[in-house]
Scaffold this motif. Structure first.
Motif, PDB file in Angstrom:
ATOM      1  N   LEU A 186       3.988  41.302  84.918  1.00  0.00           N
ATOM      2  CA  LEU A 186       4.656  42.533  84.287  1.00  0.00           C
ATOM      3  C   LEU A 186       3.392  43.633  84.152  1.00  0.00           C
ATOM      4  CD1 LEU A 186       6.205  41.347  80.991  1.00  0.00           C
ATOM      5  CD2 LEU A 186       7.403  42.187  83.161  1.00  0.00           C
ATOM      6  N   ARG A 187       3.880  44.837  84.638  1.00  0.00           N
ATOM      7  CA  ARG A 187       2.943  45.892  84.783  1.00  0.00           C
ATOM      8  C   ARG A 187       2.971  46.596  83.283  1.00  0.00           C
ATOM      9  NH1 ARG A 187       6.241  48.178  89.559  1.00  0.00           N
ATOM     10  NH2 ARG A 187       7.878  47.540  87.997  1.00  0.00           N
ATOM     11  N   ILE A 188       1.951  46.471  82.702  1.00  0.00           N
ATOM     12  CA  ILE A 188       1.872  46.913  81.552  1.00  0.00           C
ATOM     13  C   ILE A 188       1.065  47.996  81.201  1.00  0.00           C
ATOM     14  CG2 ILE A 188       1.673  46.626  78.563  1.00  0.00           C
ATOM     15  CD1 ILE A 188       3.782  44.973  79.804  1.00  0.00           C
ATOM     16  N   GLY A 189       1.632  49.456  80.989  1.00  0.00           N
ATOM     17  CA  GLY A 189       0.791  50.416  81.008  1.00  0.00           C
ATOM     18  C   GLY A 189       0.096  50.770  79.683  1.00  0.00           C
ATOM     19  N   ILE A 190      -1.176  51.235  79.656  1.00  0.00           N
ATOM     20  CA  ILE A 190      -2.052  51.563  78.421  1.00  0.00           C
ATOM     21  C   ILE A 190      -2.524  52.929  78.581  1.00  0.00           C
ATOM     22  CG2 ILE A 190      -2.444  48.991  78.040  1.00  0.00           C
ATOM     23  CD1 ILE A 190      -5.323  49.739  79.223  1.00  0.00           C
ATOM     24  N   PRO A 191      -2.578  53.711  77.560  1.00  0.00           N
ATOM     25  CA  PRO A 191      -3.348  54.962  77.696  1.00  0.00           C
ATOM     26  C   PRO A 191      -4.706  54.846  77.804  1.00  0.00           C
ATOM     27  CG  PRO A 191      -2.768  54.355  75.347  1.00  0.00           C
ATOM     28  CD  PRO A 191      -2.108  53.354  76.102  1.00  0.00           C
ATOM     29  N   LYS A 192      -5.414  55.728  78.758  1.00  0.00           N
ATOM     30  CA  LYS A 192      -6.679  55.867  78.911  1.00  0.00           C
ATOM     31  C   LYS A 192      -7.331  56.860  78.224  1.00  0.00           C
ATOM     32  CE  LYS A 192      -9.947  55.616  82.919  1.00  0.00           C
ATOM     33  NZ  LYS A 192     -10.034  55.714  84.576  1.00  0.00           N
TER      34      LYS A 192
ATOM     35  N   VAL B 209       5.313  56.992  78.604  1.00  0.00           N
ATOM     36  CA  VAL B 209       6.707  56.410  78.119  1.00  0.00           C
ATOM     37  C   VAL B 209       7.723  56.675  79.028  1.00  0.00           C
ATOM     38  CG1 VAL B 209       8.461  56.298  76.472  1.00  0.00           C
ATOM     39  CG2 VAL B 209       6.208  56.353  75.615  1.00  0.00           C
ATOM     40  N   SER B 210       7.645  57.778  79.716  1.00  0.00           N
ATOM     41  CA  SER B 210       8.765  58.232  80.904  1.00  0.00           C
ATOM     42  C   SER B 210       8.506  57.083  81.832  1.00  0.00           C
ATOM     43  CB  SER B 210       8.538  59.403  81.225  1.00  0.00           C
ATOM     44  OG  SER B 210       8.983  60.378  79.984  1.00  0.00           O
ATOM     45  N   GLU B 211       7.208  56.855  82.278  1.00  0.00           N
ATOM     46  CA  GLU B 211       7.118  56.009  83.199  1.00  0.00           C
ATOM     47  C   GLU B 211       7.651  54.501  83.013  1.00  0.00           C
ATOM     48  OE1 GLU B 211       4.680  56.722  85.986  1.00  0.00           O
ATOM     49  OE2 GLU B 211       5.689  58.388  85.231  1.00  0.00           O
ATOM     50  N   VAL B 212       8.227  54.124  82.016  1.00  0.00           N
ATOM     51  CA  VAL B 212       8.662  52.885  81.728  1.00  0.00           C
ATOM     52  C   VAL B 212      10.269  53.281  82.247  1.00  0.00           C
ATOM     53  CG1 VAL B 212       9.550  51.412  79.988  1.00  0.00           C
ATOM     54  CG2 VAL B 212       7.393  52.325  79.778  1.00  0.00           C
ATOM     55  N   SER B 213      11.065  54.148  81.811  1.00  0.00           N
ATOM     56  CA  SER B 213      12.148  54.295  82.287  1.00  0.00           C
ATOM     57  C   SER B 213      12.509  54.683  83.628  1.00  0.00           C
ATOM     58  CB  SER B 213      12.774  55.558  81.343  1.00  0.00           C
ATOM     59  OG  SER B 213      12.073  56.887  81.806  1.00  0.00           O
ATOM     60  N   ALA B 214      11.408  55.204  84.548  1.00  0.00           N
ATOM     61  CA  ALA B 214      11.318  55.508  85.769  1.00  0.00           C
ATOM     62  C   ALA B 214      11.247  54.023  86.672  1.00  0.00           C
ATOM     63  CB  ALA B 214      10.270  56.501  86.169  1.00  0.00           C
ATOM     64  N   GLY B 215      10.591  53.057  86.017  1.00  0.00           N
ATOM     65  CA  GLY B 215      10.409  51.662  86.696  1.00  0.00           C
ATOM     66  C   GLY B 215       9.135  51.513  87.149  1.00  0.00           C
ATOM     67  N   VAL B 216       8.117  52.461  86.819  1.00  0.00           N
ATOM     68  CA  VAL B 216       6.727  52.395  87.104  1.00  0.00           C
ATOM     69  C   VAL B 216       6.078  51.109  86.123  1.00  0.00           C
ATOM     70  CG1 VAL B 216       4.529  53.546  87.261  1.00  0.00           C
ATOM     71  CG2 VAL B 216       6.553  54.793  87.837  1.00  0.00           C
ATOM     72  N   PHE B 217       6.314  51.438  85.131  1.00  0.00           N
ATOM     73  CA  PHE B 217       5.843  50.178  84.107  1.00  0.00           C
ATOM     74  C   PHE B 217       7.149  49.313  83.694  1.00  0.00           C
ATOM     75  CE2 PHE B 217       2.242  53.461  83.217  1.00  0.00           C
ATOM     76  CZ  PHE B 217       1.399  52.899  84.306  1.00  0.00           C
ATOM     77  N   ASP B 218       6.542  48.207  83.269  1.00  0.00           N
ATOM     78  CA  ASP B 218       7.420  47.251  82.747  1.00  0.00           C
ATOM     79  C   ASP B 218       7.403  47.280  81.178  1.00  0.00           C
ATOM     80  OD1 ASP B 218       8.476  46.135  85.068  1.00  0.00           O
ATOM     81  OD2 ASP B 218       6.658  45.054  85.220  1.00  0.00           O
ATOM     82  N   GLY B 219       6.241  47.926  80.652  1.00  0.00           N
ATOM     83  CA  GLY B 219       6.024  48.208  79.071  1.00  0.00           C
ATOM     84  C   GLY B 219       4.854  48.995  78.985  1.00  0.00           C
ATOM     85  N   VAL B 220       4.799  49.642  77.765  1.00  0.00           N
ATOM     86  CA  VAL B 220       3.707  50.320  77.337  1.00  0.00           C
ATOM     87  C   VAL B 220       3.112  49.702  76.108  1.00  0.00           C
ATOM     88  CG1 VAL B 220       2.839  52.676  76.638  1.00  0.00           C
ATOM     89  CG2 VAL B 220       4.374  52.409  78.519  1.00  0.00           C
ATOM     90  N   VAL B 221       1.950  49.583  76.256  1.00  0.00           N
ATOM     91  CA  VAL B 221       1.117  49.145  74.853  1.00  0.00           C
ATOM     92  C   VAL B 221       0.135  50.089  74.615  1.00  0.00           C
ATOM     93  CG1 VAL B 221      -0.376  47.111  74.109  1.00  0.00           C
ATOM     94  CG2 VAL B 221       1.424  46.640  75.449  1.00  0.00           C
ATOM     95  N   GLY B 222       0.063  50.331  73.232  1.00  0.00           N
ATOM     96  CA  GLY B 222      -0.890  51.176  72.674  1.00  0.00           C
ATOM     97  C   GLY B 222      -0.471  51.990  71.272  1.00  0.00           C
ATOM     98  N   ASP B 223      -0.972  53.095  71.110  1.00  0.00           N
ATOM     99  CA  ASP B 223      -0.777  53.668  69.907  1.00  0.00           C
ATOM    100  C   ASP B 223       0.314  54.841  69.953  1.00  0.00           C
ATOM    101  OD1 ASP B 223      -2.692  54.643  71.532  1.00  0.00           O
ATOM    102  OD2 ASP B 223      -3.605  56.162  69.952  1.00  0.00           O
TER     103      ASP B 223
END
Length: 931
Positions: free
Chosen positions: A469-475, A531-545
């Motif tokens: 799973l590709r989990i996006g996190i804010p840098k 968050v928009s990257e999730v709906s676009a299919g770039v990420f499978d989820g986003v974890v962070g604040d």
């Protein structure tokens, strides 16, 4: 293409000419009722229907009362899975004057033949072409004599909802019947908040190939959903199961639900080949439900003799038998009504008689409309149970058995009916009761799932393709306690990361994942873009604040919040130093003045009420003034020594002491706060004063606060200043670049832990939380929410919070507001009204007593008494002392007089007697002696 079409038409029409002579002789016989039937004889249902229809034909012809001596003849035509041959058969039947046609077997031909029978008024009855889109409005002469696929799809949708699955994959043959059935299934699933996540189309039955099925199943194998609905026919369906078995898709975690085709295989093919039995084990299927009856049992006992063991029995044999009887009864009724079985030429075809194609042989059934009407008004009981059509021309009370294919064959796990839904009780038992479709009333027996599992599958898994799973996190570049990407490594730490990892460990399955940073590393990224990257299919989820706000919930699904959040205002404050006059700060000046005035007013009122009867409120004027002042202010400490005697005085004192209690308590609490809590002051009291001040406002880069301030609070963008770190916050506030900062509470708490010169002003003016984002309808969002709730309940969530965020913050208490008159005016109003009413009652009594004991002495020679003299006399009367009443025994003795009336109480004045000299009274030597 044009040549091919031309050749087909030539073949079609030339073939029809060949059969004219063969059937013309039979059609001319008036004592024969001709009925046609079109089926694929090599199919399971075709074989069963052929046997059942011939049995019905024999039973009808053996009973002379049915057709009044006429003979029913059913002509069979084998379409051999070909729509073209089916059309040829229909044309042949039209040329030979058939009163009705049974069939076709599939809905593709039904759509075509319905146009033909509409023109020639020949009823077309089918118990296998069950496409829901075959509307009686468009095809009035087409009648479905078995429950159509609409009810199958409702039953499957209710099964999916019953087991708690949200996503299903639909696999179907790409023909009218299967395609329209899946469309209906999608509609019924959406009504239950479920959906079809993927539709896999196969070539129409029986042309699908093994390689085609393998490619489609390989796609499905890479998807999350493991609930597969297979809507096709027996040859394609068995091929799908065979390929699925070889691909390992008939094991754990998979769910297979089929339409009724599989039940026909189970019922009519016995015993099954071991390979077939192994490939379908654990699947669920539907079987048309037919209630038990003696006629049904007798027919089933005859089946082996009727079929010569060539095919096993299934419920569609009963529908075939009942369909023939339905036609026979309708024909009998037509004849009884005076109708005839006559045909006439269609005048529109007369012009074609001289050509090579003999289309003029197609005749219109004169009694077709009446026969159709009789069929639709059928109300009898057949082998399938009650035979009656509703207004939508569907059989009443459609129902299905729910079958589970197991190792030893199949088992019945329940029923579905349009009346009561899912049940383990047969539908006919429930028809006499009130329908109950509530979820608590839906029930099925235990199921053996694929792989031999008895525990309900979850219905979805992560795709078995090796991809994590590709989990996006804010840098982040600030507040890195929440999400921290360790420099030079791929390690990720922080409060949000620890919550995610703890929740992942609680899931009942393994979740492969990898964190992917999002942002340029120079400033905090835009969280909406993340968050928009999730709906676009770039990420499978986003974890962070990630704050859960409205515009984000429209494009992704969030988990349960793992921390509360909300926007607050942070502004510079200054400490209020103590002073010798701090004791006066709890009340405003007006509050002090009103309180002091009421002390004097209450003291004066009590003195007036007690003065005539209480010695403690009498004496020289100076002493009485001191008494009033002392009594008034001593009530503040409940230390008054004077006792109240009158009822009115006691009432006023009780009310006043209650007011004093409230004032004392409020003063004490406010003074305690002032002297013990650090007092901070700021011109900004909250978001309202900040908005009205027109001062610049700071916000954190990437936060949703910017859009909220602009769109919700209508703050001009020119007033907003973006800030990227706590240091920028502090510098901007100290330098006056911004008057205040609006940010989320968790960030503010960390900021204030290191910067004590600032404080939160007012309350949080939004309520939200932080959650993890996943694609819409992702089952992982639900499972992670459950895990987060478990972390909250077992205390682990609080431990993670304390480990990362439990810093001692500076005191940020807001300045205690002074208590003003607004908070107490109700008490003062009650006390004031009580004083006024008490004085009115008191003086009313005084006037009454005064008028009794000091009446005016009428004298015609003396002018009217002076008003001032009368007032002075009244005041002297009020100032007079009332003697103590005598004992009760003495009063009793004196109360008995000669006339039986009570003797009034005698009043005396402390001054003895009062002489009033009036000039004209002195001249006459008269005076008043008042006692």
């Amino acid at each position: 293409m044009l040549f091919s079409i031309t050749m087909n038409l030539v073949l079609l029409l030339s073939t029809s000419i060949l059969f004219i002579g063969v059937f013309s002789e039979e059609a001319s016989k008036p004592d024969v009722v001709n009925v046609g039937a079109i089926f694929s004889f090599n199919s399971i249902n075709g074989k069963v229907a052929k046997v059942a229809m011939k049995a019905a034909e024999n039973d009808i012809n053996s009973d002379p009362s049915v057709l009044a001596g006429r003979k029913l003849t059913i002509s069979l035509h084998d379409s051999n899975y070909s729509s073209f041959l089916g059309i040829i058969g229909a044309l042949q039947f039209m040329e030979t004057d058939k009163v009705a046609i049974i069939g076709p077997q599939n809905s593709v031909m039904a759509h075509v033949l319905s146009h033909l029978v509409n023109e020639l008024h020949v009823p077309l009855l089918s118990f296998t072409a069950l496409d829901p889109s075959l509307s009686p409005l468009q095809y009035p002469f087409f009648v479905q004599t078995a429950p159509n696929d609409l009810f199958q799809m409702i039953a499957i949708a209710e099964m999916v909802s019953y087991f708690g699955w949200a996503d299903v994959i639909a696999l179907f043959s790409d023909d009218d019947q299967s395609r329209n059935g899946i469309i209906t299934l999608g509609d019924k699933l959406s009504e239950r908040r479920c959906r079809i996540s993927y539709k896999g189309a196969l070539s129409p039955d029986p042309t699908a190939t093994r390689s085609e099925v393998s490619r489609e199943l390989a796609k499905i194998q890479m998807m999350e959903s493991r609930v597969i609905v297979l809507h096709t026919f027996s040859k394609t369906g068995l091929l799908v199961f065979d390929v699925a078995k070889s691909l390992g898709m008939m094991g754990k975690e998979y769910v297979w639900i089929t339409s009724s085709w599989l039940s026909t295989v189970l019922d009519s093919t016995s015993p099954l080949k071991s390979e077939t039995a192994n490939s379908i084990r654990g699947a669920l299927t539907l079987r048309p439900h037919t209630p038990d009856s003696k006629r049904k049992r007798n027919f089933m006992s005859r089946w082996n003799q009727l079929s010569n063991g060539s095919i096993g029995f299934n419920p569609y044999g009963l529908y075939a038998y009942d369909t023939v009887w339905m036609i026979a009864r309708a024909v009998k009724l037509l004849l009884d009504q005076g109708g005839t079985l006559s045909f006439s030429n269609d005048t529109r075809l007369n012009g074609l008689s001289g050509r090579t194609l003999n289309l003029s042989a197609l005749n219109t059934f004169d009694g077709g409309k009446q026969l159709l009407k009789n069929i639709l008004e059928t109300n009898t009981t057949g082998l399938t149970g009650p035979m009656q059509f509703n207004q939508e021309r569907s059989l009443i009370n459609p129902s299905f058995d729910i079958i589970n294919a197991i190792e030893t064959g199949n088992q019945l796990i329940g029923y579905w009916s349009n009346y009561s839904g899912l049940s383990i009780v047969s539908p006919e038992t429930l028809y006499g009761k009130k329908p109950n479709r509530s979820s608590s009333n839906q029930q099925l027996d235990s199921v053996v799932w694929p792989g031999g599992e008895t525990t309900k599958p979850r219905g979805w898994v992560f795709p078995n393709n090796g991809r994590e799973l590709r989990i996006g996190i804010p840098k982040r570049v600030s507040y890195r306690d929440f999400v921290l990407l360790v420099n030079g490594t791929d390690n990720v730490e922080g409060y949000c990361i620890d919550v995610f990892l703890a929740a992942i460990r609680l899931l009942p399955y393994a979740v492969p994942y990898r964190f992917i940073p999002f942002g340029d590393g120079h400033k905090n990224p835009s969280y909406y873009e993340l968050v928009s990257e999730v709906s676009a299919g770039v990420f499978d989820g986003v974890v962070g604040d990630i704050a859960i706000v409205t515009n984000r919930t429209k494009i992704v699904d969030f988990t349960q919040p793992y921390v509360e959040s909300g926007l607050v205002v942070v502004a510079p404050v200054k400490k209020i130093s103590s002073s010798p006059w701090s004791f006066s700060r709890p009340f405003t000046p007006l509050m002090w003045a009103v309180t002091a005035a009421f002390f004097l007013i209450v003291g004066a009122v009590v003195w007036i009420l007690e003065h005539r009867i209480n010695d403690e409120f009498r004496g020289p004027p100076k002493q009485q003034i001191v008494t009033i002042l002392w009594f008034s202010f001593s009530t503040m400490f409940f230390a008054h020594r004077e006792n109240t005697v009158s009822s009115l005085g006691r009432l006023i004192l009780i009310i006043w002491l209650f007011v004093v209690l409230i004032i004392n308590s409020s003063y004490t609490a406010s003074l305690t706060s002032i002297l013990t809590v650090q007092q901070l002051s700021s011109p900004i009291k909250g978001v309202d004063t900040l908005i009205s001040s027109n001062e610049p406002i700071g916000f954190q880069v990437g936060s949703f606060a910017e859009n909220y301030l602009i769109e919700e609070l209508n703050i001009p963008k020119s007033r907003l200043v973006s800030l990227g770190s706590p240091e920028e916050y502090a510098h901007a506030l100290q330098s006056g670049r911004v008057a205040a900062i609006i940010d989320e509470r968790p960030y503010v708490d960390l900021f204030l832990s290191d910067h004590c010169k600032f404080s939160i002003r007012g309350q949080e003016f939004t309520k939200s939380g932080w959650g993890f984002a996943f694609p819409k309808d992702s089952p992982l969002a639900i499972d992670m929410s459950t895990a987060i709730l478990a972390l909250s309940e077992n205390g682990e969530l609080q431990k993670i919070h304390d480990r990362w965020l439990s810093r001692k913050a500076c005191s940020s208490e807001a300045e205690s507001e002074q208590l003003d008159l607004q908070s107490f005016w109700g008490l003062f109003l009650i006390c004031g009204i009580a004083c006024v009413l008490a004085l009115l009652v008191y003086f009313s009594l005084m006037f009454r007593q005064f008028s009794r004991h000091c009446p005016e002495v009428p004298d015609s020679t003396i002018p009217a008494s002076s008003r001032s003299a009368r007032l002075q006399t009244f005041l002297s009367f009020v100032d007079g002392k009332v003697e103590k009443p005598k004992s009760s025994s003495k009063r009793k003795r004196e109360s008995i007089s000669g006339n039986g009336y009570h003797k009034e109480e005698e009043l005396t004045f402390r001054s003895g007697r009062i002489e009033r000299d009036i000039s004209h009274e002195r001249q006459n030597g008269d005076s008043w002696l008042v006692k």
